[in-house]
Design an enzyme around this catalytic site. Sequence first.
Site: not given
Length: 183
Positions: A29, A31-34, A49, A142
């Site tokens: 997404g 803000m990062g990868e999970v 994350k 959010d």
Amino acid sequence: EERSSVKAMTLTLGSKLGPYEILGPLGAGGMGEVYRARDPQLGRTVAVKILPEIISAQEDRLARFENEARLASSLNHPHIVTIYSMGWEDRRRYIAMELIDGPTLQELIEAGPMPLDQALKISAQIADGLAKAHEAGIIHRDLKPKNVMLTKDGVAKILDFGLSKLTRSGVDSEAPTVTFTKS
């Protein structure tokens, strides 16, 4: 997190991130990868994350990522994802958290209409989690279907506190919370 952007993931199967062994991608997404990962110390599967290195160098985005971990970890509630740890590895910041084994609320909505009792149960669980956060002075800011996941047992979990805001100093994670029960 958006689970459809798996192709751009940077970690590979079997690589390590802190003490965690990467088992595979879950999604990416803004803000990062999970990733799905194994915690060898406790023998459990977790979600990790990571904030990409390029973003880790941006102070405002790093602060937002760290804020997410601190605020979410200050809350102990069955409808808020549990944060296990935060760390640095190879110039990347990561958060290890509870692995939610079901769909996002967005995926559930896109699958078609759901029974009223299920919709009410999920809504009450989200409201219960938000009430806990609000009692602690945390505003999520959010909340959307992509930021709510359901366990295989149908328990709603609020995640992604990256835009949250602390409205007062000090977080009391032991404060009582309103609990909704089915009559």
